[in-house]
Design an enzyme around this catalytic site. Structure first.
Site, PDB file in Angstrom:
ATOM      1  N   PHE A 110     -18.394  14.440 -27.025  1.00 29.07           N
ATOM      2  CA  PHE A 110     -17.980  13.533 -28.105  1.00 29.07           C
ATOM      3  C   PHE A 110     -17.892  12.084 -27.649  1.00 29.07           C
ATOM      4  CE2 PHE A 110     -13.653  12.981 -26.577  1.00 29.07           C
ATOM      5  CZ  PHE A 110     -13.471  14.113 -25.804  1.00 29.07           C
ATOM      6  N   LYS A 152       0.013   6.954 -23.847  1.00 28.78           N
ATOM      7  CA  LYS A 152       0.453   7.255 -25.211  1.00 28.78           C
ATOM      8  C   LYS A 152       1.928   6.896 -25.378  1.00 28.78           C
ATOM      9  CE  LYS A 152      -3.524   9.785 -25.006  1.00 28.78           C
ATOM     10  NZ  LYS A 152      -4.001  10.842 -24.150  1.00 28.78           N
ATOM     11  N   PHE A 170      -6.754  21.023 -25.287  1.00 25.47           N
ATOM     12  CA  PHE A 170      -7.095  19.612 -25.344  1.00 25.47           C
ATOM     13  C   PHE A 170      -8.361  19.437 -24.508  1.00 25.47           C
ATOM     14  CE2 PHE A 170      -7.115  15.165 -24.109  1.00 25.47           C
ATOM     15  CZ  PHE A 170      -7.087  14.606 -25.374  1.00 25.47           C
ATOM     16  N   THR A 171      -9.198  18.474 -24.914  1.00 20.37           N
ATOM     17  CA  THR A 171     -10.545  18.342 -24.332  1.00 20.37           C
ATOM     18  C   THR A 171     -10.525  18.275 -22.795  1.00 20.37           C
ATOM     19  OG1 THR A 171     -10.347  15.966 -24.715  1.00 20.37           O
ATOM     20  CG2 THR A 171     -11.499  17.246 -26.397  1.00 20.37           C
ATOM     21  N   ARG A 200     -12.647  14.812 -34.724  1.00 21.85           N
ATOM     22  CA  ARG A 200     -11.986  15.900 -34.008  1.00 21.85           C
ATOM     23  C   ARG A 200     -12.389  17.186 -34.705  1.00 21.85           C
ATOM     24  NH1 ARG A 200      -9.471  14.063 -29.030  1.00 21.85           N
ATOM     25  NH2 ARG A 200     -11.699  14.021 -28.745  1.00 21.85           N
ATOM     26  N   TYR A 252       0.837  -1.209   0.000  1.00 23.01           N
ATOM     27  CA  TYR A 252       0.000   0.000   0.000  1.00 23.01           C
ATOM     28  C   TYR A 252       0.867   1.253   0.000  1.00 23.01           C
ATOM     29  CZ  TYR A 252      -3.779   3.227   0.793  1.00 23.01           C
ATOM     30  OH  TYR A 252      -4.668   4.251   0.624  1.00 23.01           O
ATOM     31  N   ASP A 292       2.277  19.604 -21.015  1.00 21.38           N
ATOM     32  CA  ASP A 292       1.456  18.422 -21.300  1.00 21.38           C
ATOM     33  C   ASP A 292       2.332  17.512 -22.152  1.00 21.38           C
ATOM     34  OD1 ASP A 292      -0.182  16.466 -22.288  1.00 21.38           O
ATOM     35  OD2 ASP A 292      -1.893  17.782 -22.633  1.00 21.38           O
TER      36      ASP A 292
HETATM   37  C1  LIG Z   1      -4.853  11.780 -23.772  1.00 22.32           C
HETATM   38  C2  LIG Z   1      -4.435  13.154 -23.478  1.00 22.32           C
HETATM   39  C3  LIG Z   1      -4.687  13.743 -22.233  1.00 22.32           C
HETATM   40  C4  LIG Z   1      -5.513  13.081 -21.157  1.00 22.32           C
HETATM   41  O1  LIG Z   1      -4.976  11.894 -20.736  1.00 22.32           O
HETATM   42  P1  LIG Z   1      -5.856  10.621 -20.281  1.00 22.32           P
HETATM   43  O2  LIG Z   1      -4.833   9.624 -19.886  1.00 22.32           O
HETATM   44  O3  LIG Z   1      -6.695  10.203 -21.445  1.00 22.32           O
HETATM   45  O4  LIG Z   1      -6.706  11.058 -19.121  1.00 22.32           O
HETATM   46  C5  LIG Z   1      -4.195  15.030 -22.025  1.00 22.32           C
HETATM   47  N1  LIG Z   1      -3.539  15.701 -22.981  1.00 22.32           N
HETATM   48  C6  LIG Z   1      -3.302  15.179 -24.194  1.00 22.32           C
HETATM   49  C7  LIG Z   1      -2.569  15.970 -25.209  1.00 22.32           C
HETATM   50  C8  LIG Z   1      -3.748  13.899 -24.484  1.00 22.32           C
HETATM   51  O5  LIG Z   1      -3.536  13.382 -25.710  1.00 22.32           O
END
Ligand SMILES: *Cc1c(COP(=O)(O)O)cnc(C)c1O
Length: 468
Positions: A457, A266, A132-133, A390, A80, A223
């Site tokens: 979306f 990613k 970004f969303t 998109r 933990y 980011d």
């Molecule tokens: C995917 C993504 C996020 C958010 O990450 P999650 O792991 O999906 O929560 C933030 N910024 C960018 C540029 C992304 O591609």
């Protein structure tokens, strides 16, 4: 114009791995796919994966882990508190990305939530190189307003600018003039800007942003979801970097920033996970206070020990030059083949995806009838290739007026998972896109039958508009 000025592009690339295990694919009939897309409300996010043949919805969490990463799973220390894998991850983040403190989170948006809450006060403005969303939503939920400061070329799908992810410093100046530096907690810098088409920022531009921020006492938050792909483009295109490794360039990018949010689904090729990375001890203390509320103890956040181990190993693999060259090379292969068929795509071809310009493809569908959403649905029906909208659906509604935001980029994204598909799969995709293009005038516009309040979306449902 050849923008790949530094490229050693004479040699063909090849995947720097061989295949040890396979997952069988399933094909469906045209009738089955027509039924499936209606059931899904014309939203590819609502399809069942079983009904998909080649899945180019996203590159998020769908990469293939290496045998080393799988071996790492077996070395999970599920204590933990104080898991050995946390320390391995934290040391790897410091070594490869330069950041001092790591706070694991369940994925990128978990880090965005914590970061937004500790840095943004109601009424603040957060400039960024395109939204970004999830990032923008967390800024807004914390009381902030996102301000787009990316260069104008980023909004032009035909511009060949080699660094379309760069910041327009004049836009930053205008923002300070308007709201004052005290109302700008940080500048959000995305590497390989997703919403612009996977377009990189140059190191030269990032250095200018650093100087500007130092002058105004403003932080830079990175980011860093696709920092390795950005570094590759710098190596290929920016003067003075041809002989630097992707690993060195990644480190240099990170060092110019004060902290980062990471979706490790990613670049780092794990199925789930993320982190917030910081250099400032006081901010780290604040982040630790919140992570225990939303995610978990500060030494695991939202992650299992085994997942932190796979992530630490994935980070080291993600900055390998041969890996990145093959990764971006495959995207390039798909893009070049579509381009040669006359498909209007965003140029230069990005790092993680090829983006088709839906407005140019479907001129008979007004943007208010969601052409990119309609094109994504049509592509699925043709051969079972799943892609993502998109455009206006992703952009959502204006926070103040409630009107649809009409972005200049109305795109369909064909996103390549890392180390998953072969070049032959890309050929099948190209053939399907070509077929859909030939019958593009048959595609109908869409209207919402269900519009969720947040990030519409993902779960929105649509029906076809009969043009009568
Ligand atoms: C995917 C993504 C996020 C958010 O990450 P999650 O792991 O999906 O929560 C933030 N910024 C960018 C540029 C992304 O591609």
């Amino acid at each position: 114009m050849n923008v790949f000025t530094n490229a050693a592009s004479a040699d063909p690339w090849a995947e720097p791995y061989k295949i040890k295990m396979v997952e069988l694919l399933k094909k469906t009939t045209l009738e089955e796919r027509r039924h499936a897309i209606r059931q899904a409300g014309y939203n590819t996010f609502l399809l069942r994966s079983d009904d998909v043949y080649i899945d180019l919805l996203t590159d998020s969490g769908v990469g293939a882990m290496s045998d080393r990463q799988w071996a790492g799973l077996m070395r999970g220390d599920e204590a933990y508190a104080g898991s050995a894998n946390f320390y391995h991850l934290s040391e790897t983040v410091t070594e490869y990305y330069s950041y001092t403190y790591t706070v694991p989170t369940h994925q990128g948006r978990g880090a965005e939530n914590i970061l937004s809450q500790i840095l943004i006060k109601p009424g603040d403005h957060v400039p960024g190189n395109m939204y970004f969303t999830t990032t923008r939503l967390h800024q807004e939920l914390a009381g902030g307003t996102f301000v787009d400061v990316i260069i104008d070329e980023a909004h032009d799908p035909a511009s060949l600018h080699p660094f379309k992810g760069s910041v327009d410093i004049a836009k930053l100046d205008a923002l300070v003039e308007r709201v004052g530096a005290a109302r700008i907690p940080y500048v959000c810098i995305a590497t390989c800007v997703n919403m612009a088409g996977g377009q990189p920022i140059s190191l030269d531009n990032l250095r200018q942003v650093r100087l500007w921020c130092d002058r105004h006492g403003i932080l830079i938050i990175h980011d860093m979801t696709r920092v390795a792909e950005n570094a590759y483009f710098i190596q290929q295109r920016e003067q003075g970097y041809a002989d630097k490794s992707v690993r060195e360039i990644v480190h240099e990018i990170c060092r110019l920033t004060d902290g980062a949010t990471m979706s490790s689904k990613k670049d780092a090729m794990v199925n789930i996970g993320g982190f917030l990375a910081l250099n400032d001890e006081a901010l780290y203390e604040k982040a630790c206070n919140l992570v225990v509320v939303y995610e978990g103890l500060h030494t695991y956040g939202g992650m299992a020990g085994r997942d932190m181990e796979a992530l630490a190993i994935g980070i080291t693999e993600s900055v390998d030059d041969e890996h990145i060259r093959a990764r971006v090379g495959q995207v390039e292969y798909l893009g070049r083949n579509l381009e040669s068929l006359g498909v209007p795509i965003v140029l230069p071809i990005g790092g993680h995806a090829v983006f088709i310009d839906a407005r140019a493809t479907l001129p008979h569908i007004p943007q208010s009838q969601f052409p990119a959403q309609a094109l994504a649905a049509a592509l699925y029906v043709d051969a079972g290739v799943r892609v993502m909208e998109r455009g206006v659906v992703s952009a959502g509604r204006d926070k103040q007026t409630g009107e649809n935001i009409m972005p200049r980029l109305e795109l369909v994204r064909l996103t390549l998972p890392r180390r998953v598909y072969t070049q032959a799969h890309m050929d099948v995709v190209v053939a399907s896109v070509a077929r859909v293009m030939r019958q593009a005038d048959q595609i109908k516009g869409l209207r919402f039958t269900h519009e969720p309040e947040y990030l519409r979306f993902f779960r929105g449902r649509f029906t076809e508009i009969d043009a009568g």
